[in-house]
Design an enzyme around this catalytic site. Structure first.
Site, PDB file in Angstrom:
ATOM      1  N   HIS A  70      -9.102   5.958   2.552  1.00 28.67           N
ATOM      2  CA  HIS A  70      -8.544   5.485   1.283  1.00 28.67           C
ATOM      3  C   HIS A  70      -8.488   6.623   0.279  1.00 28.67           C
ATOM      4  O   HIS A  70      -9.414   7.447   0.202  1.00 28.67           O
ATOM      5  CB  HIS A  70      -9.398   4.355   0.694  1.00 28.67           C
ATOM      6  N   GLU A  75      -0.696   0.098   1.998  1.00 23.27           N
ATOM      7  CA  GLU A  75      -1.454   0.233   3.238  1.00 23.27           C
ATOM      8  C   GLU A  75      -0.635   0.972   4.286  1.00 23.27           C
ATOM      9  O   GLU A  75       0.548   0.676   4.503  1.00 23.27           O
ATOM     10  CB  GLU A  75      -1.850  -1.149   3.767  1.00 23.27           C
ATOM     11  N   GLY A 122      -9.927  -1.576   0.688  1.00 24.49           N
ATOM     12  CA  GLY A 122      -9.441  -0.867  -0.489  1.00 24.49           C
ATOM     13  C   GLY A 122     -10.213  -1.233  -1.735  1.00 24.49           C
ATOM     14  O   GLY A 122     -10.474  -0.380  -2.598  1.00 24.49           O
ATOM     15  N   CYS A 182     -10.377  -4.141   8.378  1.00 24.67           N
ATOM     16  CA  CYS A 182      -9.669  -4.878   7.328  1.00 24.67           C
ATOM     17  C   CYS A 182     -10.643  -5.864   6.711  1.00 24.67           C
ATOM     18  O   CYS A 182     -11.123  -6.778   7.386  1.00 24.67           O
ATOM     19  CB  CYS A 182      -8.458  -5.610   7.894  1.00 24.67           C
ATOM     20  N   CYS A 190      -6.316  -5.844  -0.291  1.00 26.66           N
ATOM     21  CA  CYS A 190      -6.909  -5.011   0.751  1.00 26.66           C
ATOM     22  C   CYS A 190      -8.412  -4.981   0.513  1.00 26.66           C
ATOM     23  O   CYS A 190      -8.875  -4.427  -0.493  1.00 26.66           O
ATOM     24  CB  CYS A 190      -6.329  -3.598   0.718  1.00 26.66           C
TER      25      CYS A 190
END
Length: 287
Positions: A170, A219, A231, A73, A228
């Site tokens: 992703h 997510e 992301g 993360c 994110c």
């Protein structure tokens, strides 16, 4: 149990020090679900345990709100850096953190530092490593060497996705009018699509200009979040691969902005963004 609530661009987690709190591993998923609940718990997009580590300065043990483990993360790792510096677990402004076996290197911006105060971390720059583009390593079911501008059928509609792993999977989808997207409907369909063996995070991205994009994210294991970090990294890679932006962009999110740079020569992604402590406290847990 002592905890600290932190957020990076609104991507909020409950942080627990594994140096102080010793919890049985098998109980952690249920504890995470309790703590993450925004009505009956503290509330957050998940829980991150900060532990001692051998291969790095610290370990980030991350869980989604539904109690499942996650590999990385970007917003969370910046907050881990702030936690360990502000709590005096390190005096260095350059640290390493391992998550799911992958080590990241971070540079801390400390403000208010003088002869009296050690100051506090406000921003963190993270070397997020190299993007993974091979479909089997993301993983995503695709026939080519990369899944770039790849068609995918979701709810009887064809979308175009570019798939990237930044340690977690992703799928980046470019479209117009992202602000009004009914993400709560389409997000779960992407997350649980049969082409993603481990589910996926999905970024819905609108190109603003060559240096700016707007992104909303669904997510896996959590739902829509305000930001994110990984992301954003995946989005920057997808933008460049599709010829839509420069290699250094600002990603605008519901919770703020994150600066991403893809150094193509080194094939490294650098992410810079804020880290904020919201509040601290103690909570009773039922285990």
């Amino acid at each position: 149990m002592k905890f600290t609530k932190m957020q990076g661009c609104g991507n909020d987690y409950v942080y627990v020090s594994g140096f102080e709190e010793k919890l049985p591993a098998e109980k952690k998923p249920e504890i995470v679900r309790q703590l993450s609940d925004r009505h009956f718990g503290i509330g957050g997009d998940g829980v991150i345990f900060i532990n001692p580590a051998r291969e790095a300065d610290f370990e980030m043990e991350m869980f989604n709100a539904d109690g499942t483990r996650a590999e990385m993360c970007g917003n969370g790792i910046r907050c881990v850096a702030k936690f360990v510096y502000d709590k005096g677990l390190t005096d260095s402004e350059h640290i390493s953190i391992v998550s799911a076996g992958k080590v990241k290197y971070l540079d801390l911006t400390v403000e208010g530092k003088d002869d009296v105060s050690r100051g506090a971390v406000t921003r963190v720059r993270v070397n997020m490593g190299s993007p993974i583009l091979q479909p089997e390593q993301i993983p995503v079911v695709a026939e080519g060497e990369q899944a770039v501008d790849e068609p995918i059928l979701v709810d009887d509609r064809e979308y175009r996705m570019t798939c990237v792993s930044m340690g977690n999977p992703h799928a980046v989808v470019f479209m117009e009018d992202v602000e009004n997207l009914k993400i709560e409907q389409i997000g779960p369909l992407f997350e649980n699509h049969e082409r993603f063996p481990r589910r996926t995070n999905t970024e819905f991205v609108e190109i603003l200009d060559r240096q700016h994009v707007f992104m909303r994210v669904w997510e896996r294991g959590t739902g829509e979040t305000l930001a994110c970090g990984t992301g954003c990294c995946a989005t920057a890679v997808a933008c460049v691969l599709n010829g839509l932006t420069e290699e250094k962009i600002t990603v605008r999110l519901l919770g703020g902005e994150i600066l991403i740079e893809w150094d193509r020569e080194q094939n490294l992604i650098f992410m810079t963004g804020p880290a904020v402590t919201v509040f601290e406290g103690e909570v009773e847990i039922n285990v």
